[in-house]
Scaffold this motif. Structure first.
Motif, PDB file in Angstrom:
ATOM      1  N   VAL A 190       0.839  -1.202   0.000  1.00 26.42           N
ATOM      2  CA  VAL A 190       0.000   0.000   0.000  1.00 26.42           C
ATOM      3  C   VAL A 190       0.873   1.251   0.000  1.00 26.42           C
ATOM      4  CG1 VAL A 190      -1.665   1.357   1.332  1.00 26.42           C
ATOM      5  CG2 VAL A 190      -1.983  -1.104   1.087  1.00 26.42           C
ATOM      6  N   CYS A 191       1.896   1.253   0.832  1.00 25.30           N
ATOM      7  CA  CYS A 191       2.789   2.407   0.903  1.00 25.30           C
ATOM      8  C   CYS A 191       3.443   2.683  -0.451  1.00 25.30           C
ATOM      9  CB  CYS A 191       3.878   2.172   1.954  1.00 25.30           C
ATOM     10  SG  CYS A 191       3.288   2.172   3.649  1.00 25.30           S
ATOM     11  N   VAL A 192       3.912   1.640  -1.112  1.00 26.46           N
ATOM     12  CA  VAL A 192       4.572   1.811  -2.408  1.00 26.46           C
ATOM     13  C   VAL A 192       3.590   2.348  -3.444  1.00 26.46           C
ATOM     14  CG1 VAL A 192       5.697   0.591  -4.312  1.00 26.46           C
ATOM     15  CG2 VAL A 192       6.373   0.113  -1.950  1.00 26.46           C
ATOM     16  N   CYS A 193       2.373   1.813  -3.462  1.00 24.71           N
ATOM     17  CA  CYS A 193       1.364   2.292  -4.422  1.00 24.71           C
ATOM     18  C   CYS A 193       0.992   3.753  -4.155  1.00 24.71           C
ATOM     19  CB  CYS A 193       0.117   1.420  -4.360  1.00 24.71           C
ATOM     20  SG  CYS A 193       0.323  -0.226  -5.087  1.00 24.71           S
ATOM     21  N   ASP A 194       1.053   4.158  -2.885  1.00 24.34           N
ATOM     22  CA  ASP A 194       0.690   5.523  -2.527  1.00 24.34           C
ATOM     23  C   ASP A 194       1.841   6.517  -2.667  1.00 24.34           C
ATOM     24  OD1 ASP A 194      -1.880   4.787  -1.934  1.00 24.34           O
ATOM     25  OD2 ASP A 194      -1.605   4.725   0.236  1.00 24.34           O
TER      26      ASP A 194
ATOM     27  N   SER B 208       7.099   5.345   7.867  1.00 28.21           N
ATOM     28  CA  SER B 208       7.780   5.547   6.593  1.00 28.21           C
ATOM     29  C   SER B 208       6.922   6.368   5.635  1.00 28.21           C
ATOM     30  CB  SER B 208       8.129   4.198   5.945  1.00 28.21           C
ATOM     31  OG  SER B 208       9.157   3.557   6.674  1.00 28.21           O
ATOM     32  N   MET B 209       5.605   6.200   5.708  1.00 25.78           N
ATOM     33  CA  MET B 209       4.724   6.928   4.808  1.00 25.78           C
ATOM     34  C   MET B 209       4.769   8.434   5.045  1.00 25.78           C
ATOM     35  SD  MET B 209       1.318   4.563   4.633  1.00 25.78           S
ATOM     36  CE  MET B 209       0.625   5.583   3.330  1.00 25.78           C
ATOM     37  N   ALA B 210       5.089   8.849   6.266  1.00 26.77           N
ATOM     38  CA  ALA B 210       5.078  10.276   6.589  1.00 26.77           C
ATOM     39  C   ALA B 210       6.336  10.996   6.131  1.00 26.77           C
ATOM     40  CB  ALA B 210       4.902  10.450   8.104  1.00 26.77           C
ATOM     41  N   ILE B 211       7.362  10.262   5.721  1.00 24.19           N
ATOM     42  CA  ILE B 211       8.638  10.886   5.358  1.00 24.19           C
ATOM     43  C   ILE B 211       8.496  11.785   4.141  1.00 24.19           C
ATOM     44  CG2 ILE B 211      10.958  10.402   4.467  1.00 24.19           C
ATOM     45  CD1 ILE B 211      10.998   7.959   6.382  1.00 24.19           C
ATOM     46  N   ILE B 212       7.854  11.289   3.087  1.00 24.33           N
ATOM     47  CA  ILE B 212       7.735  12.082   1.857  1.00 24.33           C
ATOM     48  C   ILE B 212       6.864  13.325   2.059  1.00 24.33           C
ATOM     49  CG2 ILE B 212       6.793  12.048  -0.490  1.00 24.33           C
ATOM     50  CD1 ILE B 212       8.008   9.228  -0.755  1.00 24.33           C
ATOM     51  N   PRO B 213       5.697  13.228   2.730  1.00 23.60           N
ATOM     52  CA  PRO B 213       4.956  14.467   2.999  1.00 23.60           C
ATOM     53  C   PRO B 213       5.781  15.525   3.730  1.00 23.60           C
ATOM     54  CG  PRO B 213       3.549  12.590   3.435  1.00 23.60           C
ATOM     55  CD  PRO B 213       4.915  12.040   3.140  1.00 23.60           C
ATOM     56  N   LEU B 214       6.617  15.093   4.662  1.00 19.91           N
ATOM     57  CA  LEU B 214       7.454  16.052   5.381  1.00 19.91           C
ATOM     58  C   LEU B 214       8.530  16.644   4.471  1.00 19.91           C
ATOM     59  CD1 LEU B 214       7.674  14.219   8.795  1.00 19.91           C
ATOM     60  CD2 LEU B 214       6.745  16.513   8.429  1.00 19.91           C
TER      61      LEU B 214
END
Length: 362
Positions: A121-125, A219-225
């Motif tokens: 899910v993380c990779v797809c998002d 890990s998902m929050a890294i890119i938004p930051l």
């Protein structure tokens, strides 16, 4: 998406995540193995990463540059002591020598199946909202993994919230700005260098801390930051940026969004953070080598590159952006060893609510 919808989605995800955190990472540690027994072996690690690679390639729209970046990551992870041959696994996935069915079948424990799904899910998002083909892939994967419906739905809510936060980290549309194209050098406002450097370091410390946490949402929050950081750097230099420009800027620097996730997950798996004994490490900060804080170096180098790019009137070509990023990345990797105690201390205090507030700019 309207801002009210974004906030509602992320707030619901935050509430869901708090509930899951209180349950204590059940998805990763149930059924609990005997104390001292690793949660997963090399074959199971390989299967989870194969599923993540399938998620990366499922839409068939990845740029050659992204494929090359993923191949490089596979090579680097395969070179680590005791790791599966991920360079070969990369080829096996592309050539369908390892199927999604066999990878899913190798994961017997419910916690491992849930982990594999969360990573997919993380990779797809990674590059935004899921496409139709990505949603069909995840539905098939969920069926093959025979997931607990409650656990899967809880994580899907969290993932939706983090994607919404990515969209809220910067405006969807701003003034037209071209990445890596020569433009006029304009007078910039007076930017406090020390304050900007401190802000970039804080983002790097936070993202390094997120990478040390076992939770998938971390890990998902890294890119938004990272998106919020670049937006803030541009704003400080009088440039209004939107999400599309920032993602293009990050890609031009040679840091693919999908490949960032794969590297983070690969290092977590191979570094043993997700393989410690249940009851000793889950829900706590794992003892990680300095090399695991990959996101500290990437974030710091991106911030410094953005500072140079926007202060200089946006005149760097793509080649110069990429070379400059690589030149900044080396010193940043050395810095992460110096700041590792602070990264670990920060990780010990993080929860999803505080992270989401930071992404919003709160």
């Amino acid at each position: 998406m309207a801002r009210s919808t974004v906030n509602a989605s992320s707030d619901n995800a935050m509430e869901s995540s708090v509930n899951r955190t209180q349950r204590g990472q059940r998805a990763l540690s149930s059924p609990a193995p005997a104390l001292g027994k690793p949660l997963m072996n090399a074959e199971q690690q390989k299967s989870i990463l194969a599923i993540a690679l399938y998620a990366a390639f499922v839409d068939g729209a990845k740029h050659d540059r992204e494929r090359e970046e993923i191949r490089r990551i596979a090579d680097s992870l395969a070179a680590e002591a005791g790791a599966p041959d991920l360079a070969r696994l990369y080829q096996d996935v592309l050539l369908k020598r390892v199927t999604l069915q066999t990878a899913a079948a190798a994961l017997g424990e419910p916690g491992l199946r849930q982990l594999a799904y969360e990573m997919a899910v993380c990779v797809c998002d990674a590059d935004g909202r899921q496409s139709d083909i990505e949603q069909r892939f995840l539905d098939e994967l969920k069926s093959r993994l025979k997931l607990d419906a409650e656990e899967a739905a809880a994580f899907e809510g969290e993932a939706e919230g983090v994607v919404a936060l990515s969209e809220a980290a910067a405006p969807e549309v701003a003034a037209a700005v071209s990445v890596a194209a020569p433009g006029p050098v304009v007078a910039q406002p007076n930017v406090a260098e020390a304050q900007l450097d401190k802000s970039i370091l804080n983002y790097a410390l936070l993202n390094g801390a997120l990478e040390l946490l076992p939770q998938s949402w971390a890990s998902m929050a890294i890119i938004p930051l990272q998106i919020r950081m670049v937006y803030a750097v541009g704003k400080a230099h009088g440039v209004d940026l939107d999400q599309g420009h920032i993602k293009e800027f990050i890609a031009a620097a040679g840091v693919g969004l999908t490949s960032q996730y794969l590297e983070q997950f690969g290092r977590k798996l191979l570094g043993g953070l997700l393989g410690k004994a249940a009851g000793k490490t889950f829900g706590k900060v794992g003892k990680a080598a300095t090399g695991m804080a990959f996101s500290f170096a990437t974030t710091y180098a991106l911030g410094q590159l953005a500072k140079r790019y926007y202060a200089g009137g946006r005149v760097m070509s793509t080649a110069v952006l990429r070379d400059s990023f690589q030149n900044l990345l080396g010193p940043a990797k050395q810095m992460q060893a110096q700041y590792l105690p602070q990264i670990q201390q920060r990780a010990a205090t993080l929860d999803m609510g505080s992270v989401m507030s930071m992404v919003r700019g709160g």
